[in-house]
Design a protein around this motif. Sequence first.
Motif, short mmCIF file in Angstrom:
data_model
loop_
_atom_site.label_atom_id
_atom_site.label_comp_id
_atom_site.label_asym_id
_atom_site.label_seq_id
_atom_site.Cartn_x
_atom_site.Cartn_y
_atom_site.Cartn_z
N LYS A 1 1.37 -1.56 -36.14
CA LYS A 1 1.28 -0.46 -35.16
C LYS A 1 2.65 0.11 -34.87
O LYS A 1 2.81 1.32 -34.72
N LEU B 1 5.01 0.39 -36.77
CA LEU B 1 5.44 1.23 -37.90
C LEU B 1 4.56 2.48 -38.01
O LEU B 1 4.74 3.29 -38.91
N ARG B 2 3.62 2.59 -37.13
CA ARG B 2 2.65 3.69 -37.13
C ARG B 2 1.97 3.82 -38.50
O ARG B 2 1.79 4.92 -39.02
N ALA B 3 1.62 2.69 -39.08
CA ALA B 3 0.91 2.71 -40.35
C ALA B 3 -0.57 3.02 -40.08
O ALA B 3 -1.08 2.74 -39.00
#
Lengths: 260, 266
Positions: A160, A162-164
């Motif tokens: 999260k 890493l905003r993947a």
Amino acid sequence: MSIYLKIKHKLQPMLPFITLLALLPVWEFICWFAKVPNFVLPSPSEIISAFLNVEITRWLDHSWATLRVALLGFALSIAISIPLAVIMVRSQFLTKTLFPLLVVIQSTPVVAIAPLLIVILGSGEAPRLAITCLITFFPLVVAATTGMLATPPELIELSKSLRASPVKEIWQIRLPYAIPHIFSGLKVAVTLAIIGAVIAEFVAAEKGLGYFVQFSTSYFKIPQAFAALIFLSIMSLVLFKAVHWIQTLYFSWSLPAQEK
Amino acid sequence: MQPYVSFEHVGHTYTLANGQSVNALNDVNFQINKHEFVAVVGPSGCGKSTLLRLLSGLIQPTQGQVKVFNQSITQPRDDVGIVFQKPTLLPWLSVLDNVLFPLKHKYGVVAKKDKEQALLLIEMVGLKDFSQRRPDQLSGGMQQRVGIARALLLDPDILIMDEPFSALDALTREEMGFELLKIWNEKPKTVLFITHSISEAVLLADKVFVMSERPGTLAEAINIDLPRPRSLQTIQDSLFSNYTSRIRKHIYKQANIEDVSTKTVA
Ligand SMILES: Nc1ncnc2c1ncn2[C@@H]1O[C@H](COP(=O)(O)OP(=O)(O)OP(=O)(O)O)[C@@H](O)[C@H]1O
Ligand SMILES: [Mg+2]
């Protein structure tokens, strides 16, 4: 390592076979000594001669038919249960609605549904695959779901932070994390697949080891039925081992610490 | 100097699945300057990890604002690296691939220079010969170093560490602390370091935040004016024990324990 240990190490995998071989004469002797009728328990020699009486191509034909249904049903079951597990991991709501349904399906005896499936799906291969699939999917769904939910929350937070995308979270973190669980599930499911195929053949088939067992017993050829049973056990064993080999070969990290 | 990180009247209340709510943080105010090393100490459950999640943008405050360079954080930032309490590496990847994982996970591609960068980081944390090993072949301390290298890969401006050394034995712990200071010296960053150990906090930080019991709030911020570089010598400094006993006093005052001097705390 001492020589004794070396020999022990080499012999370890053979132990079940050695035990079995050692038991054969005992079995033969008991059958002969107690005059056990062969429809109760045929002796090893009777089973062997029954095996030799049937052409090998016929054995292979029947074995292949069963193996084919078991493997296709197993593959179908994997193709259904893994995505189902992913869906359940993604959505609490679906878990609550789907899971009880799965438990109901699982706890309904497959043997009882089998004739219905044949009425619904016709007499081809479809009902046999469906039966195999039904009997194998539950341990797979449970294993995959448990494994994905056991992913450490820190890794999810890492993803999260890493905003993947959720797809990447599943594909690169949760699913690989579930691999050890999934393989436990696969090992259970692959032996169930054989059982599924045999049940299907009991109900409707003109080929396969399950069919052959039924055919043989109905003509009182009990030693021949036993020979077919032995084929089935060997097949289960080989499939189980094959799953283990695949895990060792491609996912050695997922083996329990003691097996590495 | 303009503050780099600022918490303004920040509060956070978790809502549980059963509808109950837990007030974890209440009216927290502080500022951190760029490249400052801040340690946070406080009793268990006082909201330290919540502080970390707020600063990393993983959760949003239910009251007040968290700002970096005067901009409210509304989602996880690119320039934050996190080291978790447990190493939490991916068991199927080598050390190198674990360090590269954030890049791979975020962008899907890893360039040659990223790989070189990762190898440099691995060397920096002292695992040069282990880059191809799997995590299960490493000791706990080694795994935690991989976790640190992983957090440093994207060269974050802010490094958040949640009790990163708590799973280690005392000796390794001290060693890792000094190593961290060395890295911080080479690549200056703003560090928020959460710990249970008062002496560790004093040894490493420019500033120590002492938090109070739940609902957590900032009870005291203490500047640590010990000379740098810090070393084992620092621990012998009389100022050092002054600081630790002051913080200890503060924590025991909260817990209503009168006699501090007879107590020993790590
Ligand atoms: N995801 C969550 N959902 C609900 N409540 C939570 C959640 N995370 C933390 N809490 C609650 O918030 C409070 C603060 O938790 P937090 O994890 O921030 O404490 P902490 O200071 O990090 O504790 P520790 O030192 O034990 O790690 C605790 O009472 C905890 O029960
Ligand atoms: Mg915590």
